[in-house]
Design a protein around this motif. Structure first.
Motif, short mmCIF file in Angstrom:
data_model
loop_
_atom_site.label_atom_id
_atom_site.label_comp_id
_atom_site.label_asym_id
_atom_site.label_seq_id
_atom_site.Cartn_x
_atom_site.Cartn_y
_atom_site.Cartn_z
N THR A 1 -3.77 -2.82 9.63
CA THR A 1 -2.31 -2.81 9.77
C THR A 1 -1.88 -1.78 10.80
O THR A 1 -2.23 -0.60 10.70
N SER B 1 -6.39 -4.39 4.29
CA SER B 1 -7.07 -5.02 5.43
C SER B 1 -7.70 -3.99 6.36
O SER B 1 -8.59 -4.30 7.13
N SER C 1 -5.08 0.82 2.94
CA SER C 1 -4.82 -0.44 3.64
C SER C 1 -5.84 -1.45 3.18
O SER C 1 -7.04 -1.28 3.43
N SER D 1 0.82 -1.21 0.00
CA SER D 1 0.00 0.00 0.00
C SER D 1 0.85 1.26 0.00
O SER D 1 0.35 2.37 0.16
O1 LIG Z 1 -2.63 -3.00 2.85
P1 LIG Z 1 -2.49 -3.58 4.22
O2 LIG Z 1 -3.58 -4.54 4.53
O3 LIG Z 1 -2.36 -2.49 5.23
O4 LIG Z 1 -1.17 -4.44 4.25
C1 LIG Z 1 0.10 -3.89 4.06
C2 LIG Z 1 1.13 -4.93 3.78
O5 LIG Z 1 1.23 -5.86 4.83
C3 LIG Z 1 1.48 -7.17 4.32
O6 LIG Z 1 0.32 -7.91 4.49
C4 LIG Z 1 2.62 -7.89 4.98
O7 LIG Z 1 3.00 -7.38 6.17
C5 LIG Z 1 1.78 -6.93 2.86
O8 LIG Z 1 1.58 -8.04 2.08
C6 LIG Z 1 0.90 -5.77 2.56
O9 LIG Z 1 1.26 -5.17 1.36
#
Ligand SMILES: O=P(O)(O)OC[C@H]1O[C@](O)(CO)[C@@H](O)[C@@H]1O
Length: 542
Positions: free
Chosen positions: A208, A205, A203, A154
């Motif tokens: 993070t 997810s 993000s 991201s």
């Molecule tokens: O976009 P997100 O869900 O914040 O994740 C950020 C990064 O963290 C990871 O899942 C690994 O830590 C990566 O694959 C991803 O690009």
């Protein structure tokens, strides 16, 4: 059907035998003996000219490596990739970053292509609105600054493209906040005027730690400087977890969704590319996608022997598994591409750094290679010594653009002279005879020559692949990145690993959460003696 262990194939065994006869190939002799070597070992695809001839191979190597790809059922795998089969089996997901830029997967992925187009449309309308002054700051100001808040996929894709396309930039500047380190945020906040800044929280997810911490700090800072009521005009989010983003306080209109069938490290083509589109405009973003789409088509349709991602991947396997080279250098002779090695480190090492195969068995061969690099010519004055005269074999990709962006012939000629000279020098080296002749010419005495000779000899025969591209444009950049994405895919198929999960990064995250709860209580918790001592030392100063 069991997934194929590459070492059990006929081709792998033949390659082992073949390796014995090729490992000491003398590239100078190989060129002297075969007038067509350069031509036969070069692949030209439109504006890409990729010369493999300075590699430790002969035509038989290429044929056997292609057999390996066949035996590992690469063609079937490519079909499954483009048609959205759940090839990310440990997460039960398809891998369809290609559907963000081309409809090459056919009817099976038409729904994905359509959904991607809808998301893009929402992003394009927003980006155009920002440029045209329709979407403005709380006080009617036009936005002239964007802060991209995200990490990993991201961040790395957007920042790499942002740096690469500086020559195409509109009047919007982008800053990137990624590290959880508070000093990183502070340094960015020092540079921006909140009333003119749009914050993009990226993000997939929306869970993070780094991104949520940075987003919270920045929002608090913004509220203090400008006011809570202005937040909805200045904060937008990109995420596949819309409910978490709304939970953070972003209104649904300001959320640009992405899909779980796009992996973070392959997501710059999606709404994750928001800051790219804002910086360069919708048309340039579309050109980036079009470039990637043309590489998708090439990869899907070209026969293996003329297929750039396939041949690049096979070269990596050749060095990694036969020569036992541990790493590969990526050396862009373009300052614009200075973040490409960092971007590729995530793309390659997070994808193929696996030691369990797709059958769940431990592998007994090397998988993912280590990737590193810096732009030339700077790199020449830093670590090239080790590539020329060190003890390690480091196959290197030399990447350059034949045409410069700005007309500075003196600079460009010098840059390109270095670019060509280095691959020649790495291959030719300098023999004892040549090194002593040089010293004679320089007027050295016999005693001096004898003393210095061992240090002046370059063994040569260091393998390089030259990627010469006509010009740096959004299209050619899109092609370049897609070429590496597909290379990663091919390597994963042959190494028989799942390239699209990343379980290995989870453990550290969990432990960090546990240690954070100790730190917040100034407790040493129940850790090993080393960690306990480190915590004590930390508490003394905090
Ligand atoms: O976009 P997100 O869900 O914040 O994740 C950020 C990064 O963290 C990871 O899942 C690994 O830590 C990566 O694959 C991803 O690009």
């Amino acid at each position: 059907m069991k997934n194929i262990n590459p070492t059990q194939t006929q081709a792998w065994k033949k390659l082992e035998e073949h390796f014995q006869s090729v490992k000491n190939i003398d590239l100078r002799e190989a060129f002297a003996q075969d007038a067509n070597r350069a031509k036969n070992l070069t692949i030209e695809v439109d504006d890409f000219y990729v010369d493999f001839s300075k590699n430790l191979i002969n035509e038989n190597t290429v044929a056997l490596l292609n057999d390996l790809a066949d035996e590992c059922r690469l063609s079937e795998a490519i079909e499954s990739y483009f048609t959205g089969e759940r090839i990310n089996a440990t997460e039960g997901r398809a891998v369809l970053h290609t559907a963000l830029r081309s409809d090459i997967g056919g009817v099976k992925v038409s729904e994905n292509v359509e959904a991607a187009a809808q998301n893009h449309q929402k992003m394009y309308e927003f980006v155009d609105g920002v440029h045209q002054g329709k979407f403005v700051a709380h006080n009617g100001n036009k936005f002239d600054t964007v802060v991209n808040i995200g990490i990993g996929g991201s961040d790395l894709g957007p920042v790499m493209i942002y740096e690469a396309l500086q020559a195409y930039k509109t009047d919007i500047n982008v800053h990137f906040v990624s590290n959880v380190e508070g000093d990183h945020v502070e340094e960015v906040l020092k540079k921006i005027v909140p009333e003119k800044t749009l914050f993009v929280i990226v993000s997939k997810s929306f869970g993070t730690q780094e991104t949520l911490t940075n987003a919270t700090t920045i929002r608090n800072w913004f509220e203090q400087k400008v006011g809570k009521e202005a937040v909805s005009k200045h904060f937008i989010a990109v995420s596949s977890n819309v409910s978490r983003a709304t939970g953070f306080g972003i209104s649904e209109d300001n959320i640009f969704p992405m899909f779980d069938w796009v992996g973070g490290r392959f997501s710059l083509w999606s709404t994750v590319g928001m800051s790219i589109a804002l910086a360069f405009g919708v048309e340039n973003f579309k050109k980036l996608l079009a470039g990637a789409a043309s590489m998708d088509k090439h990869f899907k349709e070209a026969p293996f022997e003329k297929n750039l991602p396939v041949q690049l991947a096979l070269m990596t396997i050749w060095y990694n598994n036969y020569f036992k080279a541990e790493s590969e250098a990526v050396l862009p002779y373009s300052q614009y591409l200075h973040r490409l090695p960092a971007y590729l480190q995530q793309a390659i090492m997070e994808s193929n750094g696996k030691s369990v195969d797709r059958n769940g068995d431990l592998v007994d061969y090397q998988t993912g290679n280590i990737v590193w690099g810096e732009p030339g010519t700077n790199a020449q004055h830093a670590f090239f010594q080790l590539i020329h005269q060190g003890t390690k074999l480091i196959p290197a990709h030399f990447i350059a653009f034949a045409k410069a962006k700005y007309h500075q012939p003196d600079h460009h000629n010098k840059l390109m002279a270095n670019f060509f000279a280095q691959t020649e020098a790495l291959m030719n080296g300098k023999s004892v005879k040549e090194a002593s002749a040089d010293m004679v010419q320089a007027g050295k005495s016999d005693a001096e020559i004898e003393k210095l000779l061992p240090f002046k000899v370059f063994e040569g025969n260091n393998p390089t692949t030259t990627i010469l591209i006509d010009e740096l444009t959004p299209e050619s950049l899109g092609k370049l990145v897609a070429m590496y994405e597909h290379k990663i895919f091919v390597e994963g198929v042959i190494w028989n690993v799942y390239s699209y999960d990343q379980w290995g990064v989870e453990l550290g995250k969990v432990l960090a959460d546990q240690i954070l709860s100790d730190i917040e209580k100034k407790d040493t918790g129940t850790h090993d003696a080393s960690t306990t001592n480190l915590l004590r030392r930390f508490y003394k100063l905090n």
